[in-house]
Every structure is written in C-alpha cells, then in structure tokens.
Design an enzyme around this catalytic site. Structure first.
Site: not given
Ligand code: NAP
Length: 243
Positions: A8-10, A60, A138, A151, A153, A155, A184
């Site tokens: 997820g580096a885009s 992924v 997170s 989300y 759970a 993380k 962020i």
C-alpha cells in the site's frame, strides 16, 4: 543493498515510507492495488533522484497476487529484507450495519495480508538469518474506536500477530515490530468533515494530526541495524492520545 517491500505504498503513509527508505539507500518495492499511476510516478521521482524504486501490483488480500508479486521482487532484487505491512482499509459503521462480507474484507486486507506477505518474505530472511517485519496497526487496535469495530479488531489482530511472530522468529535473527499511528493526515481520513477532525484534534495532547513522514520515521527506526535488540514492540505515534 537491502530491499524493502512496502505494501500500500501508492499514497499516504506507505508513500512516505517509500520516499524515506529510498532516500536511505534501500531498493524500494512499491506495492499498489488501485493507484497504479501514483505508484509509477512515485518510483519515477525516486529514480530521477538517483534512487532505487520499482512498482509491483498486488491485492495483498489475495494469496495468488502476493505470490506473484514476491516472485517478481525475488527475481529483480533477490528477496525482501525488510517488509512493511502497511496496506489497509477502514470502515465506519455501527456494528449492526456491518455485513459478514465487510467484516471478512477488512480482516483480509488489514490482517491476513500481513500473514501472506510475511510467509513469502520469510524464505529469504531465514536463509540470511536477518530480517525486519514492521506492521502498521493503529491506536484503535489498542484502545478501540466506536463505529469502527471490524477495523479496530483487525488492527488488534496485527498487534497479536506481531508479538507472537516476534517470539517465533527471534532465534532466526528476524525482528517483528508494530507501529500504532494516531490520526494521520492522509486520504483515509477524508471521510471526516473539517469539524469532526477539529473536534478530534482538540483531544490530542499535541493538538495536531500526525504527518505521514512521522510514521515513516518510526519504520526507519525499526529497520535500522542498531534496532536489532528491539522486537515484539508496539510503538505509538499518536500525539499522546493513548497515554
Ligand atoms: P490511505 O491513504 O487510504 O492509503 C491506503 C493504502 O493502502 C493505499 O496505498 C492503497 O493502495 C493500499 N491498499 C488498500 N487496499 C489494498 C489491497 N487490497 N492491496 C494492496 N494495497 C491496498 O491510508 P493511510 O492513512 O496511508 O493508511 C496506511 C496504513 O496506516 C493503513 O493500514 C491504515 O489502517 C494505517 N493507519 C492510518 C491512520 C490514519 O489516520 N491515516 C491511523 C492509524 C493507522 P491503492 O490506492 O493502490 O489501492
């Protein structure tokens, strides 16, 4: 030269990690799923600076995509030395409105992906008796967010994954650590209104959102050769929110 794969580096935090690791002299494998143009632009910009970065497609959450991506990276760079499991999606809904499909998807992208990518990365790391796995969790994985149960759970699952895998891989010279970002400034938070963001920020001791490069800094810290005695840790980078 060591190779880092960032999932997820885009854009967002992953992009900041890619820029950071490229500037530190690593080969950077930039994973993307939907944002192909941004991933190619990011790599192009690094190459123009004389640095090393290459884009790789994979959803992924798909074992076959992940295998194909690793086959390509292994061919190009000989293996992944540092894996940053960063790709993630969020979902804001009360629990009764969450479908089984949504639950499964959140867990597949946020947690299963770390399992799939770590397994693929391990053959090279085990052979070298050196490796770094860095998971992006997170603060909600620590403290839980209302209306973000799947989300939070998923993380939290990443935190358990980090601690267990750290113990299992420690004898092989591989460290496994986790970053728990607070709020962020990325596209992930574009679902919130300016008022919601400012209400939230007023509860953060440092009274501001974090920047993606502040999370990249944490990832570079865990990857550093001198961090070799740190494993199984969760580093909060949240402006003091979870203190
Ligand atoms: P973002 O700007 O929404 O970026 C998410 C990234 O994940 C994108 O590059 C996206 O790639 C990728 N992605 C999503 N699903 C994917 C899949 N199935 N396969 C491959 N890549 C996928 O979010 P961000 O804020 O940078 O978030 C990065 C990580 O930090 C996430 O794990 C997130 O949960 C975590 N985090 C963020 C915050 C925050 O406040 N922003 C706080 C705590 C934790 P494509 O666009 O190419 O599909």
């Amino acid at each position: 030269m060591k190779t880092v794969l960032i999932t997820g580096a885009s854009r967002g935090i992953g992009k900041a990690c890619a820029e950071k690791f490229a500037s530190l002299g690593y080969n950077v494998a930039v994973n993307y799923k939907s944002s192909k143009e941004q991933a190619y632009e990011l790599c192009h910009a690094q190459i123009e600076r004389g640095l090393s970065a290459k884009p790789y497609f994979a959803d992924v959450s798909s074992a076959s995509d992940v295998k194909k991506m690793f086959d390509e990276i292994n061919k190009d760079f000989g293996g992944v030395d540092i894996l940053i499991n960063n790709a993630g999606i969020s979902l804001i809904k009360v629990i009764n409105d969450v479908s089984q499909e949504e639950w499964d998807k959140i867990f597949a992208v946020n947690a299963k992906s770390a399992f799939l990518c770590s397994k693929e990365a391990l053959s090279h790391m085990l052979k070298n008796k050196w490796g770094r796995i860095i998971n992006v969790s997170s603060m909600w994985g620590i403290s839980g967010a209302s209306c973000e149960v799947p989300y939070s759970a998923s993380k939290a699952a990443l935190i358990g994954f980090t601690k267990a895998l750290a113990k299992e891989l420690a004898p092989s010279g591989i460290t496994v650590n986790c970053i728990a970002p607070g709020i962020i400034d990325t596209q992930m938070n574009s679902v919130f209104s300016a008022k919601e963001i400012s209400d939230f920020v007023s509860e953060i001791p440092l009274l501001r959102m974090g920047a993606p490069d502040e999370i990249a800094h944490c990832a570079a810290f865990f990857a550093d050769e001198k961090s070799s005695y740190i494993t199984g840790q969760v580093l909060s980078c949240d402006g003091g929110y979870t203190v």
